[in-house]
Design an enzyme around this catalytic site. Structure first.
Site, PDB file in Angstrom:
ATOM      1  N   TYR A 127     -21.172  30.340 -20.161  1.00 60.86           N
ATOM      2  CA  TYR A 127     -21.226  30.252 -21.625  1.00 60.86           C
ATOM      3  C   TYR A 127     -22.409  29.395 -22.069  1.00 60.86           C
ATOM      4  O   TYR A 127     -23.211  29.805 -22.910  1.00 60.86           O
ATOM      5  CB  TYR A 127     -19.912  29.676 -22.158  1.00 60.86           C
ATOM      6  N   TRP A 152     -16.921  21.335 -30.422  1.00 59.49           N
ATOM      7  CA  TRP A 152     -15.473  21.257 -30.641  1.00 59.49           C
ATOM      8  C   TRP A 152     -15.071  21.786 -32.027  1.00 59.49           C
ATOM      9  O   TRP A 152     -14.353  21.143 -32.781  1.00 59.49           O
ATOM     10  CB  TRP A 152     -14.985  19.812 -30.481  1.00 59.49           C
TER      11      TRP A 152
END
Length: 292
Positions: A127, A152
């Site tokens: 990723y 996040w």
């Protein structure tokens, strides 16, 4: 009126931009997703952008299944790298500015102070590698491009850590949450506001559109354990949350153990004010409760 294309309109960030767009009366925003525009097809993008005469493209589309990407590298590369290159090429061809959203996963997580934009990138997951490749291809196209790395991300939209912890906290008596991964939770609505503020100020001529890499997350620092404790406190969930180490919760893709981002550049260049993560979490949970 400034015309903007937002890709990945059905995702967290796309929905967050949609939720605040009415506060920007001088911005005309068109939202697309895979069903209305295939950004992996450069001819489709070229035709769509040319027809609509967009001045800005905001790329919120991404392959974000971090663990699944380890076994689907080709698909992750196609969405996170090739599609970004397509958007950048089309942006350059049509005198359009690109804002691309990237990730803290471009770093290896071995730092001991907040990452600045020029720090070495050493992604440890597929990723992270595909997102970094997308950044590199965007700048290689010579398009006018702002690349924003964030971390996040959560919101009241879609599936995310906050919603998962609310669900698990109400279903279980006890949870074990990782405490030795440190970063900053980021409310997608805050990032959406920063993006639209940048577009508003640069399209009006108040600020100059300065291509380059920028970091944006909420202020402050937390572990996933700290984050969970605060989610449960704000939501008023009574669950015994125990701190565990990363090695006790193995995942296919390694996570950066430290990914705090230094936001001085975006604050200085675009006069962006950034809220503390706890305050933003309260706003998000208030919104989640209001929808229930």
């Amino acid at each position: 009126m400034t015309k903007i294309l937002v890709t990945g309109g059905n995702g967290q960030l796309g929905n967050s931009i949609n939720s605040i767009k009415d506060k920007y009366s001088n911005l005309e925003i068109t939202f697309t997703d895979i069903d209305s525009l295939d950004i992996c097809n450069i001819d489709d993008i070229e035709k769509f952008v040319h027809q609509n005469k967009f001045q800005y493209i905001v790329n919120c589309a991404a392959y974000t299944a971090v663990d699944k990407a380890e076994s689907e590298e080709n698909l992750a590369t196609k969405i996170n790298a090739t599609a970004v290159e397509n958007l950048a090429i089309v942006a350059k061809n049509n005198n359009c500015k690109l804002i691309n959203v990237s990730t803290d996963y471009v770093f290896d997580g071995n730092a001991h102070k907040p990452y600045i934009e020029d720090d070495n990138t050493e992604p440890t997951s597929v990723y992270g590698k595909t997102k970094l490749k997308g950044e590199q291809l965007a700048f290689a196209s010579k398009a006018e491009c702002i690349n924003i790395r964030t971390s996040w991300l959560y919101s009241e939209f879609g599936n995310n850590f906050v919603k998962t912890m609310i669900k698990l906290g109400t279903e279980r008596d006890q949870l074990g949450i990782v405490w030795d991964q440190v970063g900053t939770p980021t409310y997608a609505v805050d990032l959406a506001k920063a993006i639209l503020d940048i577009i508003e100020s640069t399209s009006s001529g108040e600020k100059e559109f300065q291509s380059g890499i920028y970091h944006y997350s909420n202020e402050g620092v937390a572990s996933w354990y700290d984050f969970t404790i605060n989610i449960h406190q704000i939501y008023d969930i009574n669950c015994d949350v125990t701190p565990i180490e990363t090695k006790e919760y193995p995942t296919p893709a390694p996570r950066p153990c430290y990914s705090v981002l230094n936001k001085a550049k975006i604050k200085n260049v675009y006069s962006i004010t950034i809220p503390h993560w706890r305050n933003s979490l309260e706003r998000c949970i208030e919104s989640i409760k209001a929808e229930q």
